[in-house]
Scaffold this active site. Structure first.
Site, PDB file in Angstrom:
ATOM      1  N   ASP A   1       2.785   1.537  11.246  1.00 45.98           N
ATOM      2  CA  ASP A   1       3.686   1.560  12.388  1.00 45.98           C
ATOM      3  C   ASP A   1       3.460   2.839  13.194  1.00 45.98           C
ATOM      4  OD1 ASP A   1       6.207   0.603  13.765  1.00 45.98           O
ATOM      5  OD2 ASP A   1       6.906   2.541  13.023  1.00 45.98           O
TER       6      ASP A   1
ATOM      7  N   GLU B   1      -1.247   0.443  14.435  1.00 50.48           N
ATOM      8  CA  GLU B   1      -0.558   0.154  15.680  1.00 50.48           C
ATOM      9  C   GLU B   1      -0.856   1.371  16.556  1.00 50.48           C
ATOM     10  OE1 GLU B   1       3.824  -1.282  17.228  1.00 50.48           O
ATOM     11  OE2 GLU B   1       3.732   0.340  15.764  1.00 50.48           O
TER      12      GLU B   1
END
Length: 702
Positions: A360, A397
């Site tokens: 993330d 990401e």
């Protein structure tokens, strides 16, 4: 004050546990000796438990022991000063039954917030290396305290002959799901323990039937779903998604069907073992960019109390940098934090046999302590080259909340893949019929060769159209605007630029023409996704029309907005079969995958074009190559018409002795065995591609 142990007591322990497990001192009625300095956390040993922690600026550390569920400690054992080496405190405490207590620490130290020192010897601190967190067992239950206790676990899970699938990126079909939301609404006849790891085990046959070989679990590190709970219009809103970690070595105990006191993680391990038996990899969506402690107004339960100035990025006034958008940012490239993250990663790979990780807001991991992007980030590099992690997949990401966008430029060290945000955006715009997007879409379908050089990396692109963050695929073609009112922020949260289209009516409708168009748009999206070069990722439930009622940010919605409604599978079973057949089609045609032999050639309405150029709303792509296992050409032609009227096209000449056969037509109607998949020869290489439709052809010997 510690006292030296009497000789007869030492002889007793030596006889029972050996000379290396003899207590040397007595403190507060407990026998102790220096512990295992190289083993962070709590380690079970014959006769005792080794407790190891470190703090750079802390001046004294005390171990707290609690009876189960009690808030006041029954023992406070200070670490003797001579039990400290460097910044590491380590102590073996004898005669402790690891099943009978919980533990925490208190750390004394200076208080100078401007320098980042906020030590408070009154605060109970969770061990950053705790393998389990007490008090989190029941999902949504109100907690009595704001601090957390660790629990000691025993690692004796029998993996048997577990064999990790180790599937190549080019062969993966990734399926992103939320452990709780995936089965919480499922019929108990099919899932015995909905909303748990055990419930997910019951859905393995479904995953296999769909063709999934890689499952990506949204956060399963221990998080407190009530850490930011609030009420809006009478409904309680929780931290449902879990992107707010409390502990980085502990599984979320609320996802276990059974009580696992001191065996925390066994059910998750069983899930992974069963996935592997069925040829399915398990990836974790991990959050190493921030913690649940938040900013100055946030919680104080662990990292702040051990070394706030080390674990977090701070400005010159001691305030928290916020590149995560959640209040704080981990100082990932500080050597201490870097080592902490590496140890966490190694733990999940060795103890849980995890196959891959999606990071993330991974761009944060490439920032220095001042927030500046590093050209050669040490953490990202070490993750790429660590021997224990050499076989796991690493997916970034490649952006963060601070505006750092690195899609196509993330420092990959020939190991990292990326969520391809440019693929999502360009394909969405093309699919809804935006003018001038055909060129960009063609490049994305071909593997985004403008940002990922296939000579260097041909497996870097994770292609996706939807994910947990944003509209579902159903909602992408049912709503022009987000509808996040239920989140309680006056619809100000969530992405505004969704590149969605409601097909003429906002929200649900009974208009058969609108419904038919929406279903065709969904089929178009799946066809493009699964015929693109790169690794496709599917959002769970998209394959049967799951809806979030227009909410594109349901992070706080632990209810029917976020949960999958499996009744939709029965209602939209034709879509499920369509996706299943598309996945099978992809698997049968390696020319569609990254690393495939051959090439892509681009066509407009009239014939081949030598270079990319802006054309209207139609693209034609010819994939050609040789099948891996035999000297046979594999040739596919994709014709995608996002214009609202039919377009006549000339197919390129097939190989000598071959004819084009129409295999997929997204505009087809239901028929026997779903009429979207065909075996129809094309005469004279001429055909009309329906408006807002996609056709797929293969070259067959006539």
């Amino acid at each position: 004050m510690s006292r030296t142990i009497k000789t007869h007591i030492r002889e007793k322990f030596a006889k029972e546990y050996g000379n290396n497990m003899v207590p040397l001192h007595e403190v507060e009625g407990f026998y102790i000796r220096p512990g295992y300095y190289l083993e962070n956390g709590a380690t079970v040993l014959p006769g005792g438990i080794s407790f190891t922690v470190h703090t750079q600026k802390g001046t004294a550390v005390t171990l707290l022991l609690f009876k189960r569920h009690e808030e006041e400690p029954y023992a406070k054992i200070p670490f003797p000063e001579d039990y400290k080496i460097g910044d590491v405190y380590s102590m073996i405490v004898f005669d402790l039954d690891y099943r009978e207590f919980e533990y925490a620490y208190r750390v004394e130290g200076p208080f100078n917030p401007k320098k980042g020192y906020i030590f408070d010897g009154r605060q109970d601190l969770l061990d950053p290396y705790a393998n389990a967190v007490a008090g989190q067992r029941i999902w949504g239950a109100e907690k009595k305290k704001e601090h957390y206790h660790g629990r000691v676990t025993s690692s004796d899970f029998d993996w048997g002959k577990d064999k990790q699938p180790n599937i190549d990126m080019k062969d993966m079909i990734i399926y992103e799901l939320h452990v709780r939301g995936f089965t919480i609404m499922e019929d108990q006849d099919r899932v015995k323990n909905p909303g748990t790891f055990s419930g997910l085990i019951d859905k393995i046959p479904y995953l296999k039937s769909l063709g999934i070989n890689t499952v990506e679990l949204m956060p399963v590190f221990e998080f407190d779903e009530r850490s930011e709970n609030r009420y809006y219009k009478g409904k309680e809103l929780l931290n449902y998604w879990g992107y707010n970690p409390v502990a980085f070595f502990a599984p979320n105990t609320a996802y276990s069907a059974e009580v696992e006191h001191n065996r925390e993680g066994e059910e998750l391990k069983t899930l992974i073992k069963e996935m592997h038996k069925n040829g399915i990899q398990v990836f974790l969506d991990v959050v190493y960019n921030h913690t649940a402690e938040g900013n100055e107004d946030g919680l104080f339960f662990s990292f702040k109390g051990f070394d706030n100035h080390i674990y977090y990025m701070l400005d010159e006034n001691g305030h928290y940098a916020n590149y995560s958008g959640t209040g704080n940012t981990l100082n990932a490239n500080h050597p201490v934090v870097q080592n902490f993250i590496m140890e966490s990663m190694r733990y999940w790979v060795t103890e849980y046999h995890i196959d891959g990780f999606r990071f993330d807001l991974a761009s944060i991991l490439g920032r220095d302590e001042y927030g500046k992007p590093l050209e050669n980030p040490p953490l990202i590099k070490e993750l790429a080259y660590d021997p224990l992690l050499s076989k796991v997949k690493l997916i970034a990401e490649a952006w963060d909340a601070g505006g750092l966008y690195q899609v196509g430029s993330f420092p990959d060290f020939e190991r990292w893949s990326e969520w391809n945000g440019k693929y999502r955006d360009d394909i969405r715009r093309f699919l809804k019929g935006d003018m001038g997007m055909a060129n960009a879409a063609a490049i994305r379908i071909a593997g985004s060769i403008d940002i990922y050089d296939p000579e260097i990396r041909d497996d870097a692109s994770i292609n996706f159209i939807t994910c947990h963050d944003g509209f579902t695929l159903h909602d992408l073609y049912s709503y022009n605007e987000k509808h996040n009112e239920a989140n309680g922020w006056d619809n100000t949260d969530g992405e505004n630029n969704n590149n969605s289209w409601n097909c003429g009516v906002e929200g649900e409708t009974e208009d058969p023409k609108v419904i038919a168009l929406r279903r065709r748009m969904v089929r178009n999206a799946f066809t493009i996704l699964l015929l693109s070069r790169g690794t496709p990722m599917i959002l769970a439930g998209d394959e049967f029309g799951n809806s979030q009622k227009g909410n594109n940010n349901p992070y706080c919605q632990d209810n029917e907005i976020s949960w999958l409604n499996w009744k939709d599978l029965e209602k939209n079973r034709d879509l499920y079969y369509f996706v299943r057949k598309l996945i099978l089609f992809r698997k049968k045609h390696p020319v569609l995958k990254v690393g495939a032999y051959g090439s892509c050639k681009f066509y407009d309405n009239w014939g081949p074009v030598e270079q990319f150029r802006e054309i209207d709303r139609y693209i034609g792509i010819r994939f050609s190559g040789v099948l891996d296992d035999r000297d046979t050409e594999d040739i596919i032609f994709l014709a995608a018409n996002m214009y609202w009227e039919d377009i006549p096209i000339n197919l390129p000449e097939p190989p000598v002795g071959c004819k084009w056969k129409l295999r997929i037509d997204t505009s087809g109607e239901k028929g026997q065995d779903i009429g979207y998949f065909l075996e129809k020869y094309v005469e004279n290489n001429k055909i009309e591609v329906p408006g807002r439709g996609i056709m797929v052809f293969t070259a067959w010997k006539a």
